[in-house]
Write an enzyme that holds these catalytic residues in place. Structure first.
Site, mmCIF file in Angstrom:
data_model
loop_
_atom_site.group_PDB
_atom_site.id
_atom_site.type_symbol
_atom_site.label_atom_id
_atom_site.label_comp_id
_atom_site.label_asym_id
_atom_site.label_seq_id
_atom_site.Cartn_x
_atom_site.Cartn_y
_atom_site.Cartn_z
ATOM 1 N N GLU A 204 0.791 -1.229 0.000
ATOM 2 C CA GLU A 204 0.000 0.000 0.000
ATOM 3 C C GLU A 204 0.828 1.287 0.000
ATOM 4 O OE1 GLU A 204 -2.969 -0.275 3.096
ATOM 5 O OE2 GLU A 204 -4.069 -1.782 1.967
ATOM 6 N N GLU A 319 -5.484 -8.077 -0.562
ATOM 7 C CA GLU A 319 -6.250 -7.819 0.667
ATOM 8 C C GLU A 319 -7.686 -7.460 0.319
ATOM 9 O OE1 GLU A 319 -4.689 -4.994 3.496
ATOM 10 O OE2 GLU A 319 -2.628 -5.681 3.240
HETATM 11 C C1 GLC Z 1 -3.678 -2.475 5.344
HETATM 12 C C2 GLC Z 1 -2.919 -2.054 6.526
HETATM 13 C C3 GLC Z 1 -3.260 -2.942 7.663
HETATM 14 C C4 GLC Z 1 -4.743 -2.852 7.928
HETATM 15 C C5 GLC Z 1 -5.488 -3.264 6.714
HETATM 16 C C6 GLC Z 1 -6.951 -3.039 6.931
HETATM 17 O O1 GLC Z 1 -3.103 -3.633 4.956
HETATM 18 O O2 GLC Z 1 -1.563 -2.131 6.234
HETATM 19 O O3 GLC Z 1 -2.561 -2.570 8.784
HETATM 20 O O4 GLC Z 1 -5.113 -3.676 8.986
HETATM 21 O O5 GLC Z 1 -5.071 -2.525 5.596
HETATM 22 O O6 GLC Z 1 -7.179 -1.710 7.267
#
Ligand code: GLC
Length: 443
Positions: A204, A319
Site C-alpha cells: 500500500e 487484501e
Molecule cells: C492495510 C494495513 C493494515 C490494515 C489493513 C486493513 O493492509 O496495512 O494494517 O489492517 O489494511 O485496514
C-alpha cells in the site's frame, strides 16, 4: 494502538546530507590538530539505478503460474508487521501455520515490518535474529506446501507517516535508499528458496510515495532484487494504498516475472466500521451487501480486470476483508460475494486476515470462526446425519450420500480448488460441522 490509515500527506522538506564526510583539521598555535569524527558517507541512491520501464513485455508463463498458484490465500496480518511481533496481540505460532494449511488455503501473505528491525544508518543491517525468525516462518509455510508472499509492510517514513511508538526515525535523506538496501538484504537471504516463494515490494504505497516517486523507487528495488533473484515472481502494486484506480499511473519495469496487486476494501464504511486506526472512527451498524454496495465492491475489480487484459499481467487481490465490528451475517455475505467476484474475473486473492480483528480463526479458542471461514476458506465439511442419505445442491456443489470430501463435486472452472464451504451459511442453521484435521486437495 494502530495509527490512522487516513492520515494526510504532509510533504516534508528533505534534508540534504553531504555526500562526503566532513573532516576538519585545523592548525593551532601549539602546532597540534583537532579532528572531528567522520560521519559515515551517506549511500548514494544513484548506485541503485531504476530498471528501465515503459515497455513491460507482459507476464511470463512463470509469473502467470505463480499468480494462479496463489489461489485462495490468507494474510498473516497483525503479526510480523506490528512494531514488534506480538505487539498487536497475535504471533506466528506453529498452530496458526498448521491451521491455515489444514484449512486448505493455497497461500499465505506474510506482511513484515522490516524497517523496525534494521539499522538507521548505512548499511541498514537487518537484525540477524529477526531475519532468522522470518526465514524460519517462511520455511515452515513452504514445508506445508503453501505459496508464500513475503512483503515489506508499514515502513512508515517511506509514506511520510508518523512513526509508531518505539520506532526510531531515519534521516529523511536516507529513507528511500534504506528501502532499496533492505531489499538487497532480504532478496539475498531468500534467493535459494524454491518457486513457491514470491516477493512483494511494498504494501500500500501512499502519501509521499504517490505518483512518480513510487514508480522510480519500485524500479530501483526490483533492480536489486533481480541481482540475486533473476526470475523469482515479484508482486508490485499501485499507489493510494494499492488502489485499482491508480493502475493507470503504475509504470512497471520491463520485467516479465511480475504479478500486480490491488486491495479492495469497498464499501469502506462497512469494512472499516469501528476500526480504531481510521480517523475519524466510522460509525457502527452498517450492513452488507445491497446492490449499490456490491457495485462499489466490484468496480475496482472491473478496473483491474481491464488493466490486466490490456497489459497482460495477472492481478492478485492481496487484501480484502471486513472488521469484526460489522455484524457477522453481513461479513459472511461480504466474504462470499468478494470471493466469487474476484474469482469470476480470473484473479486470485488473500483474505485480510487470519487471526486478529478481521480474522477467520480464533487463536485463543484454537478454532475457526465457522460462518466467516465459510466465505473465504476451503475448509473440509462433514455433513451431519440428516443429510447423509440424501443429495442436495447448493451453489455449484453436489453432496452425495457420504460425509467425506470424496463425495464433493466441484463444477468450478478450476477443479483442483474445491470450494467446500457455505452449505449454506451460517453452518449452525444446517448443522454442518467444520473439520480441519486434514488439508483438501490443492492445485
Ligand atoms: C492495510 C494495513 C493494515 C490494515 C489493513 C486493513 O493492509 O496495512 O494494517 O489492517 O489494511 O485496514
Amino acid at each position: 494502538m494502530r495509527p490512522a490509515r487516513t492520515s494526510l500527506f504532509h510533504p516534508k522538506a528533505r534534508a540534504v546530507l553531504a555526500a562526503s564526510a566532513l573532516l576538519l583539521a585545523a592548525g593551532c598555535a601549539a602546532g597540534g590538530s583537532i579532528s572531528i569524527p567522520l560521519t559515515p558517507a551517506a549511500p548514494d541512491i544513484n548506485a541503485y539505478p531504476p530498471m528501465p520501464k515503459g515497455a513491460p513485455p507482459g507476464a511470463s508463463a512463470r509469473a502467470e503460474a505463480a499468480a494462479k498458484a496463489l489461489g485462495r490465500g490468507v494474510n498473516f496480518g497483525n503479526m510480523l508487521e506490528a512494531p514488534t511481533e506480538g505487539a498487536w496481540g497475535v504471533s506466528v505460532t506453529d498452530d496458526v501455520i498448521d491451521k491455515a494449511a489444514a484449512a486448505g488455503f493455497a497461500s499465505v501473505r506474510l506482511p513484515v515490518r522490516w524497517s523496525n528491525h534494521a539499522g538507521a544508518e548505512a548499511p541498514f543491517t537487518i537484525d540477524p535474529a529477526f531475519m532468522t525468525r522470518v526465514e524460519s516462518i517462511v520455511d515452515k509455510l513452504l514445508a506445508k506446501n503453501l505459496v508464500v508472499v513475503l512483503n515489506m509492510h508499514h515502513y512508515r517514513q517511506l509514506d511520510g507517516d508518523a512513526l509508531d511508538a518505539g520506532e526510531a526515525k531515519v534521516a529523511d535523506a536516507l529513507v528511500d535508499v534504506r528501502f532499496v538496501m533492505l531489499w538487497e538484504q532480504i532478496a539475498a537471504r531468500f534467493k535459494s528458496k524454491g518457486d513457491r516463494l514470491v516477493l512483494e515490494l511494498y504494501n500500500e504505497p501512499h502519501g509521499r510515495m504517490n505518483g512518480e516517486p513510487w514508480n522510480v523507487l519500485a524500479a530501483r528495488a526490483l533492480g536489486v532484487v533481480r541481482k540475486s533473484n533473476p526470475e523469482r515472481p515479484v508482486v508490485i502494486g499501485p499507489t493510494h494504498w494499492n488502489s485499482a484506480g491508480d493502475l493507470a499511473q503504475l509504470k512497471l519495469p520491463n520485467d516479465a516475472n511480475l504479478i500486480v496487486t490491488v486491495h479492495d476494501y469497498n464499501p469502506f464504511p462497512f469494512t472499516h466500521q469501528g476500526a480504531e486506526w481510521v480517523t475519524p472512527v466510522l460509525p457502527l451498524g452498517v450492513t452488507c451487501c445491497s446492490a449499490a454496495q456490491v457495485a462499489d465492491m466490484t468496480a475496482p475489480l472491473d478496473v483491474a480486470k481491464s488493466w490486466a487484459a490490456a497489459k497482460r499481467y495477472p492481478v492478485y487481490v492481496g487484501e480484502f476483508g471486513a472488521y469484526s465490528k460489522a455484524d457477522e451475517a453481513s461479513r459472511v455475505t461480504f466474504n462470499r460475494t468478494m470471493r466469487d467476484a474476484i474469482e469470476s474475473r480470473g484473479m486470485t486473492w488473500a483474505y485480510w486476515e487470519f487471526a486478529a480483528g478481521f480474522g477467520v480463526y480464533d487463536p485463543v479458542k484454537l478454532a475457526f470462526e465457522a460462518p466467516l471461514t465459510c466465505g473465504v476458506s476451503v475448509v473440509r465439511v462433514t455433513l451431519p446425519a440428516p443429510f447423509l442419505s440424501s443429495t442436495f445442491r447448493m451453489r455449484n456443489l453436489t453432496f452425495g450420500a457420504t460425509p467425506r470430501l470424496a463425495a464433493l463435486e466441484d463444477s468450478a472452472p478450476d477443479p483442483p480448488m474445491v470450494p467446500a464451504m457455505c452449505v449454506p451459511c451460517p453452518y449452525s442453521s444446517v448443522g454442518v460441522e467444520v473439520a480441519n484435521e486434514r488439508p483438501l486437495r490443492k492445485s
